[in-house]
Scaffold this motif. Structure first.
Motif, short mmCIF file in Angstrom:
data_model
loop_
_atom_site.label_atom_id
_atom_site.label_comp_id
_atom_site.label_asym_id
_atom_site.label_seq_id
_atom_site.Cartn_x
_atom_site.Cartn_y
_atom_site.Cartn_z
N UNK A 48 41.98 39.28 29.07
CA UNK A 48 41.79 39.19 30.52
C UNK A 48 42.81 39.98 31.31
N UNK A 49 43.58 40.83 30.65
CA UNK A 49 44.55 41.66 31.36
C UNK A 49 43.82 42.67 32.23
N UNK A 50 44.50 43.07 33.32
CA UNK A 50 43.93 44.08 34.20
C UNK A 50 45.06 44.95 34.76
N UNK A 51 44.69 46.10 35.28
CA UNK A 51 45.67 47.00 35.88
C UNK A 51 46.43 46.26 36.97
N UNK A 52 47.73 46.45 37.00
CA UNK A 52 48.59 45.81 37.97
C UNK A 52 49.27 44.55 37.46
N UNK A 53 48.80 44.01 36.35
CA UNK A 53 49.43 42.82 35.78
C UNK A 53 50.85 43.14 35.30
#
Length: 94
Positions: A48-53
């Protein structure tokens, strides 16, 4: 120890409504230069990681050191592309 699918990062914080960056925690013995290589966290999309994490990496060294990374993007294969952040002694980290 190198990254293992059996010991993935754990999500520590997510803004309400899933609108802001999440914070993840990961422990390991790899050098930060190894962790920052694209694909180190190979199952980022599945987690569930996304850019900006933000990824807080605790390097198990003597003394332990906390390194901050940011997810720049998720590759087509679902791996995280991490950018280097700042490092500080883990004892002083909050």
């Amino acid at each position: 120890m190198p990254y293992s699918l059996a010991n993935p990062p754990t999500q520590r914080h997510q803004d309400i409504g899933n609108r802001g960056p999440a914070e993840w925690a990961l422990d390991g013995s790899d050098a930060p230069s190894v962790v920052a290589v694209t694909g180190y966290i190979s199952n980022a999309r599945d987690l569930g990681m996304k850019a900006g994490d933000v990824v807080r990496y605790r390097q198990n060294s003597t003394p332990p050191v906390l390194h901050l990374f940011y997810v720049a993007s998720i590759t087509a294969a679902g791996a995280a592309d991490l950018t280097d952040g700042a490092a500080q002694p883990a004892a002083n980290a909050t």
